[in-house]
Write a protein that holds these residues in place. Structure first.
Motif, short mmCIF file in Angstrom:
data_model
loop_
_atom_site.label_atom_id
_atom_site.label_comp_id
_atom_site.label_asym_id
_atom_site.label_seq_id
_atom_site.Cartn_x
_atom_site.Cartn_y
_atom_site.Cartn_z
N ASN A 195 3.25 2.64 5.46
CA ASN A 195 3.79 1.34 5.01
C ASN A 195 3.05 0.83 3.77
O ASN A 195 3.64 0.26 2.86
N THR A 196 1.74 1.12 3.76
CA THR A 196 0.92 0.62 2.66
C THR A 196 1.12 1.46 1.39
O THR A 196 1.25 0.90 0.29
N HIS A 197 1.19 2.81 1.48
CA HIS A 197 1.17 3.67 0.31
C HIS A 197 2.53 4.21 -0.12
O HIS A 197 2.66 4.68 -1.27
N PHE A 198 3.55 4.24 0.76
CA PHE A 198 4.80 4.91 0.42
C PHE A 198 6.06 4.02 0.54
O PHE A 198 7.04 4.27 -0.14
N LYS A 199 6.04 3.06 1.43
CA LYS A 199 7.29 2.37 1.84
C LYS A 199 8.01 1.72 0.65
O LYS A 199 9.22 1.86 0.48
N ASN A 200 7.27 0.98 -0.20
CA ASN A 200 7.91 0.25 -1.30
C ASN A 200 8.63 1.19 -2.28
O ASN A 200 9.78 0.94 -2.70
N GLN B 6 5.59 11.81 -5.50
CA GLN B 6 5.04 13.16 -5.38
C GLN B 6 3.52 13.13 -5.55
O GLN B 6 2.77 13.81 -4.83
N VAL B 7 3.03 12.27 -6.46
CA VAL B 7 1.58 12.13 -6.69
C VAL B 7 0.93 11.55 -5.44
O VAL B 7 -0.15 11.97 -5.00
#
Length: 1020
Positions: A285-290, A739-740
């Motif tokens: 949720n913190t690193h990918f969701k947005n 991808q990064v």
């Protein structure tokens, strides 16, 4: 009740509207209404009583045709308006009475309307007759006996029987409140009912006594002692049981907590796995969701834009095709629209042909109406000729009847001669009566003067009394002055003696200052002499005062005799003039009507002829009205014919003019068509023109709309292509960033991240569940440590616990039984005490009710047959009689007084005849009037006091003609004295002397033509 204003119109002899301002009339507190017999004086009182009560004694509501007879015969309406003050708060009221005569039937007078208003908050509000009578506080009959006393009613109260007078007193003073027999019956019934109830209650309590109460008290003491012993055993058993219950509860809680902790340990692996899932979800949720959500949004936008571009491209192609079709359609409709003027001209030709057909139809119809109208004119002309003949015949008959009528002027003069002849004879009789009354008064004045001389024991002749009495007075004045001088000298000597008593040798004299006093004055008998002189002086002063009073009285009598002699001279002169007038009047008699019977017969014949003439006049009027109607009808028919002829000419000219405006070929082609066919062709062509115009407008509008829509679609297509390019660039940037982030995370691919984010786990509830698991584990471990510490080395024995519980239950049961027994005994003891107290109270109440019953029986005898009301009525009557005597005794010069006998009837005590008692019917007319006046005033005083009114109103229409001069003076002085009592007094009379004495008065006059008139003294 205090009057303010009265307006009368059409009542009895009052033909035109007359208004009385009572505020001006009553300003002097005493006023009069004067006029000859039949002038309308009493009608004023009748108007007031009718406004207040809707009743009149002169005419009953049924039988006397009251409505017709109350209204003036020459009036078509009757109207009375009466404003007055009434009630405790001195409120203004208005009563309005009105009636109208049937315009077609003279004897038919519609019902009399009577409306009463009360002045509230600046407006007059209607109230009922019952409300007004309650405010006035008097019935109609009692109002006539105490406030406004009409002719023939003045002596009612004096001569009423005991029963009727008691009823009147009961109404006037609300004595029905002393009618206590009905109330006593209710009290007796209530008392007997209570007596029966108390005796029944005492019978139920026969077995209740002091012995039973004491026995019950002993049983209660025994139960209290047993309960005290069992309470000690109960306390010990209760402590032992609580100890075992506590230990049992601790072991139960220890086992329960151990079981719960074991259950939580079984779920430990589940909560460890849940903790890892929650950590992965929070990382993603913190690193990918947005970024993932943004990529989805941009992808959706790209798909939407591609779809819109495809759809708009297809729509653009369709609109181009529609534009081509619409242009072709507009071209065709435009060609038709350019030919429309030719069609409109042809429709106008059809419209004119239709109008021509209508004119021809109207011409045919009007020719038929013209023929019928000429027939109607001929018939009306024949009827008119017949009516003219009837009028000529009736007019000839009327002329003949009118020529046969007697000389109306001569007949009227003859009637007037007879009326005047009767009036002169009546005046001569009245003057003779007046002459006799004056002679009686002269004789009474002479007797009064001789009585005054005899009372002073003077030996002087009545003729020269003034000279002799003046000489006597001078002699007595000389004697009086001599006595005063002697008395003054004696007073000086007495003062000198008082000084001499305080003189001492060597002291200064207060008069001369000398210190030597060789021969001081001595007292002697000076005090006795001074007292004797004082008595002689007072006696002489009293005698001279008596002489002065005598002189005043004699001068008054002398003045009265002078006035009476002048009145006698005037009366004789009047009588002589009237007798001459009668002789002169006799010479003017009409020989044709010298006999009154001849006059009456002529008047009857005149009345019959006038009725016949009136009938002929009415018939002639009908003929004239019929002639007018027929003439109007003929004129109307002729005008209608002229109008029809004008319309015929107009329609012919209009049809000819329209034919000239139509093309000749078109006219010949369609002339044979009827109106319906022409109208059909006109409607079809009109419809075709409308369709061409509408189609042209539709095609033009359709082409413009297609062009506008094509412009919109082209603009939207261009915009969407630009937006698609921007969205594709943004989506590429987001995918590179994702991808990064995967490379730097613990996850292998973006698919793993999406799988974690797709997990439907409820994060909030899962966190709460995990935290609750941790907290519950900690709590249970702490509880186990606590229970183990509290139990220590103790052991729980279930069998022993059961034995202790059984022993406690047995003691508790026995304690409850003793509590129940104690409660029962206490209730029984309390009920017995209450019953004993109730029995004593009932015995006391029973004794009082029996005594009350004896008192009620005594009162029943007292109140039987309205006895108490009669007694109270007699007390009121005694008070009224005493108050009346204050005036009656003075009016009769201390000769008569009123008393009540044992039957409550009035009697007269004659003080001139040894104080003997005689019947009131033996009084003379004047004495009866004086007695009735005194009683009426006393009765009015009592009513005024009862109603607490600040001012009272008393109106009298009676009896002054029956009084001699002295009695009239006495009564008049009594009436004038009432002004000091804040009372308004009004009198109605034909006695001229009263009019001279009363400054504020009304003078009622009457003539045959105009009826009664009211003349105010302050306006003359």
């Amino acid at each position: 009740m205090i009057p303010i204003k009265l307006s009368i119109e059409g009542l009895y002899s009052y033909q035109s509207k007359q208004t009385i301002n009572f505020e001006t009339l009553t300003s002097d507190k005493l006023f009069g209404i004067f006029g000859s017999v039949g002038s309308g004086k009493s009608s004023i009182l009748e108007a007031i009583t009718f406004c207040l009560y809707g009743k009149t004694d002169r005419l009953l509501q049924s039988g006397d045709n009251r409505n017709y007879n109350m209204m003036n015969l020459k009036s078509n309406q009757m109207y009375i308006e009466f404003d007055f003050w009434a009630g405790d708060n001195n409120t203004k009221f208005r009563s309005v009475v009105s009636a109208k005569r049937n315009s077609k039937r003279h004897e038919d007078v519609k019902k009399i309307d009577r409306i009463i208003y009360q002045h509230i908050n600046g407006e007059f509000t209607p109230i009922s007759s019952e409300e007004l009578e309650k405010i006035l506080g008097l019935s109609y009959d009692n109002f006539k006996r105490t406030i406004i006393i009409p002719q023939g009613k003045f002596q009612d109260f004096l001569q009423l029987g005991d029963t009727e007078r008691t009823r009147m007193m009961k109404d006037l003073f609300n004595l029905e409140k002393f009618e206590l027999a009905p109330k006593l019956r209710g009290i007796e019934s209530d008392n007997l009912s209570k007596l029966q109830i108390t005796e029944g209650q005492l019978k139920q309590l026969e077995e209740v006594n002091e012995e039973r109460v004491n026995l019950k008290h002993e049983k209660l003491d025994k139960a209290n002692k047993e309960l005290l012993a069992i309470n000690k055993s109960f306390t010990k058993a209760e402590v032992d049981l609580k100890e075992f219950d506590k230990l049992n509860e601790l072991f139960r809680k220890l086992n329960a907590s151990t079981e719960k902790l074991n259950e939580l340990e079984k779920r430990k692996s589940f909560f460890d796995e849940l903790k890892i899932r929650l950590q992965n979800i929070e990382y993603c949720n913190t690193h990918f969701k947005n970024n993932i959500n943004s990529a989805i949004v941009h992808k959706n936008r790209i798909d939407s834009l591609n779809s819109s571009i495809d759809k708009d491209t297809h729509l653009q192609a369709n609109l181009i095709k529609k534009e081509t079709i619409a242009s072709e359609s507009l071209k065709l409709s435009k060609e038709k629209h350019e030919k429309i003027d030719t069609l409109k001209k042809e429709t106008e030709q059809f419209l004119k042909l239709i109008e021509i057909q209508k004119y021809k139809s109207q011409i045919t119809s009007n020719k038929e109406r013209l023929s019928n109208g000429k027939k109607a004119v001929e018939g009306t002309t024949e009827l008119l000729s017949k009516v003219n003949l009837d009028i000529e015949h009736t007019e000839r008959e009327l002329d003949l009847l009118k020529k046969q009528l007697p000389n109306l002027n001569e007949l009227s003069n003859a009637a007037e001669w007879h009326a005047k002849n009767n009036q002169i004879k009546t005046e001569i009789l009245d003057l003779k009566k007046e002459d006799d009354a004056i002679n009686i008064e002269l004789k009474s004045a002479t007797t009064k003067a001789q009585e005054a001389i005899d009372n002073l024991k003077l030996d002087i002749p009545l003729e020269n009394w003034q000279k002799d009495i003046e000489a006597l007075k001078n002699v007595r004045l000389v004697k009086l002055n001599s006595l005063r001088d002697e008395f003054n000298n004696m007073q000086v000597q007495q003062k000198l003696i008082s000084y001499s008593e305080h003189l001492h040798e060597g002291d200064n004299c207060p008069l001369c200052g000398s210190i030597e006093h060789p021969n001081p004055i001595k007292e002697g008998n000076i005090r006795e002499e001074l007292e004797a002189l004082k008595l002689s002086l007072e006696s002489e002063e009293q005698y001279i005062a008596a002489l002065d009073d005598f002189i005043k009285l004699m001068l008054s009598i002398q003045s009265e005799k002078t006035i009476l002699q002048k009145q006698l001279e005037r009366t004789n002169e009047k009588k002589c003039n009237i007798e001459n007038k009668l002789k002169e009047h006799a010479t003017l008699v009409y020989k044709s009507y010298q006999n009154i019977k001849q006059l009456n017969d002529a008047q009857d014949k005149l009345e019959q002829d006038e009725k016949l003439i009136k009938a002929k006049d009415s018939l002639l009027k009908e003929y004239h009205n019929k002639r007018i109607q027929l003439t109007n009808n003929k004129e109307k028919y002729v005008n209608a014919l002229h109008k029809i002829e004008t319309e015929l000419e107009k329609y012919s000219q209009s049809a000819s003019l329209l034919e000239q405006q139509i093309d000749e070929q078109f006219l010949n082609q369609h002339k044979a068509f009827d109106s319906a066919s022409l109208q059909q062709k006109y409607d079809l062509m009109t419809e075709e023109i409308v369709n061409i115009e509408n189609q042209y407008k539709r095609d033009l509008t359709n082409l413009e709309q297609i062009k506008l829509e094509l412009e919109k679609v082209s603009a939207v297509l261009s915009t969407n292509k630009k937006s698609l390019n921007k969205e594709e660039i943004l989506l590429t940037d987001i995918n590179n960033a994702l991808q990064v982030a995967v490379t730097n995370s613990p996850f292998k691919s973006i698919s793993d991240v999406k799988a974690i984010l797709a997990d439907k786990l409820d994060i909030t509830s899962s966190k709460e569940e995990l935290n609750q698991y941790i907290r519950n584990s900690e709590i249970l471990k702490n509880e186990l440590d606590l229970y183990k510490t509290e139990i220590g080395n103790k052991e729980y024995n279930k069998e022993k616990h059961k034995l202790v519980k059984n022993e406690f239950d047995n003691i508790k049961q026995k304690q409850n039984e003793l509590f129940s027994l104690k409660g029962t005994l206490e209730n029984q003891f309390s009920e017995l005490k209450k019953s004993l107290a109730q029995k004593e109270a009932l015995q006391k109440e029973n004794s009082q009710l029996k005594q009350r019953n004896e008192n009620i029986n005594t009162l029943k005898k007292l109140f039987k047959s309205s006895g108490f009301v009669n007694y109270v009525s007699s007390v009121y009557l005694q008070n009224i009689c005493a108050a009346a005597n204050d005036r009656f005794y003075k009016m009769t010069r201390h000769n008569l007084s009123l008393e009540l006998n044992s039957e409550n009837n009035f009697e007269v005590r004659d003080h001139l005849n040894g104080g003997k008692v005689r019947n009131v019917k033996t009084l003379s007319g004047g004495q009866t009037f004086q007695a009735a006046l005194a009683l009426a005033l006393a009765l009015s005083d009592n009513i005024q006091s009862k109603n607490q009114s600040k001012q009272n109103f008393f109106f009298l229409d009676e009896g002054f003609g029956s009084l001699d001069k002295a009695a009239l003076d006495m009564v008049f002085n009594t009436l004038k004295g009432l002004r000091k009592e804040n009372r308004i007094v009004g009198v109605i009379s034909h006695v001229e002397e009263l009019k001279q004495e009363i400054s504020n008065h009304l003078r009622i006059t009457q003539n045959q033509e105009d009826g009664s008139y009211i003349n105010c003294s302050w306006e003359e």
